[in-house]
Scaffold this motif. Structure first.
Motif, short mmCIF file in Angstrom:
data_model
loop_
_atom_site.label_atom_id
_atom_site.label_comp_id
_atom_site.label_asym_id
_atom_site.label_seq_id
_atom_site.Cartn_x
_atom_site.Cartn_y
_atom_site.Cartn_z
N ARG A 251 54.87 1.66 35.76
CA ARG A 251 54.91 -0.21 35.83
C ARG A 251 53.91 -1.04 35.74
O ARG A 251 52.26 -0.75 36.54
N ASN A 303 57.60 -0.71 31.05
CA ASN A 303 58.20 -0.88 32.52
C ASN A 303 57.31 -2.46 32.76
O ASN A 303 56.77 -2.37 33.48
N TYR A 305 57.81 -6.24 34.89
CA TYR A 305 58.54 -7.29 35.76
C TYR A 305 57.77 -7.80 35.33
O TYR A 305 56.47 -8.72 35.57
N LYS A 312 68.19 -10.84 38.62
CA LYS A 312 68.24 -9.21 38.19
C LYS A 312 67.38 -8.05 38.15
O LYS A 312 67.02 -6.84 38.18
N ASP A 313 66.27 -8.91 36.99
CA ASP A 313 65.26 -7.68 37.40
C ASP A 313 63.66 -7.72 37.76
O ASP A 313 63.19 -7.08 37.27
N ARG A 317 63.36 -5.05 42.92
CA ARG A 317 65.12 -5.53 43.51
C ARG A 317 65.96 -3.54 42.27
O ARG A 317 66.76 -3.99 42.25
N GLN A 318 64.64 -3.04 41.98
CA GLN A 318 65.21 -2.32 41.79
C GLN A 318 65.42 -0.83 41.75
O GLN A 318 64.87 -0.82 43.27
#
Length: 332
Positions: A251, A303, A305, A312-313, A317-318
């Protein structure tokens, strides 16, 4: 993923970038990195001075956080040094790392480079020392095969409350280089004695006059806040994702955020890009990320962020361990 597939993926990704652009990104930062090094050490010293001059529970917490922030910065610079991204001269990378970057984490440049290279070349396999299934030095959930935690916070608490991982963090590489690390910390202890006030509060008897409060606070910070942030950072970098490729298993965290600057200083948040282009210094990852987001579809779809908590993304919150079937396997 096998080491061979890692090399193939790296080679293919590099080939998609114009050589002149890649060459610009991969040039070491040079002496500019020393400014960051001095700032990180200054933050650590400032935390120490705050507490010993205005001792209270509140200043203790602030001091430990400041020292942890500086320690995280040093860790990021050490990370760059073991990839030879600080100076063109390889020996100079080692000298700076051994003088000011690796010993604060109770290790040497050689130890850090060996362990971290294994993490890169064996990413997601049993040989990965950080995230390898069943590996004795991995995070607790990988080591024990526990994949029932679906939130980052739940997984972080599980991994953090692990005496084996905590002991590894505290001891570091001391047993492999006891003389060097003992000598380094003895010198630091002697020098930092001059940072202590002459107040009887800090030197009430002969014994405490030989104890460096700087070393005590430094290690207290390293074994509390820094340890906790280390576990959290490791989880948000890789955990809970399918282990079949670098693009799938890594990520990039939010940027330009006060929490990011604390948790992953010096642009350490572009972890996906770091695994794809490990020879790019941290200070150039932001520039490289912007170019790739506009010019590489496979990179832009990976991935990334933009926030930690909002929407929501948001990163925190994953839902974890659902993409690779491990959660389903545990349930069945």
């Amino acid at each position: 993923m096998a080491a061979k597939s890692v090399h193939v993926e790296l080679r293919n990704f590099r080939s998609s970038i114009p050589p002149e652009i890649l060459s610009k990104w991969e040039s070491p930062t040079g002496w500019r990195c020393l400014v960051k090094l001095f700032k990180d050490w200054a933050m650590i010293v400032a935390g120490h001075q705050l507490f010993i001059r205005q001792p209270s529970w509140a200043t203790l917490v602030v001091a430990l956080l400041l020292m942890s922030w500086g320690q995280r910065g040093l860790s990021t610079l050490a990370h760059d040094s073991i990839h030879m991204n600080l100076f063109k001269n390889k020996k100079l990378n080692y000298y700076v790392a051994n003088l000011a970057l690796a010993p604060p984490a109770m290790s040497t440049a050689k130890q850090q480079r060996s362990a971290h290279n294994a993490h890169h070349w064996y990413l997601g396999t049993a040989e990965d020392p950080d995230h390898g299934d069943g590996n004795e030095t991995s995070l607790r959930h990988y080591r024990n095969g526990v994949y029932e935690h679906q939130s980052i916070w739940s997984l972080c608490m599980y991994d953090m409350m692990d005496f084996k991982l905590f002991r590894q963090h505290v001891v570091g590489g001391f047993m492999e280089a006891p003389l060097f690390l003992t000598a380094w910390w003895a010198v630091v202890s002697t020098i930092t004695m001059y940072l202590q006030p002459s107040s009887p509060m800090w030197k009430p008897n002969g014994f405490t006059s030989y104890v460096s409060t700087f070393v005590v606070l430094f290690q207290l910070s390293r074994c509390t806040f820094t340890y906790a942030f280390y576990v959290l950072r490791e989880i948000i970098d890789h955990s809970g994702l399918p282990q079949n490729s670098i693009l799938a298993f890594t990520r990039s965290s939010p940027a330009n955020n006060w929490f990011q600057r604390f948790l992953q200083p010096h642009d350490d948040n572009y972890h996906l890009l770091h695994h794809l282009l490990p020879r790019v210094p941290m200070s150039k990852l932001r520039e490289a990320d912007q170019w790739l987001m506009a010019n590489s579809d496979e990179y832009a779809e990976a991935n990334h962020y933009d926030t930690y908590f909002d929407g929501k993304d948001a990163l925190f919150r994953q839902v974890l361990h659902m993409q690779d079937g491990k959660k389903q396997a545990m349930v069945e």
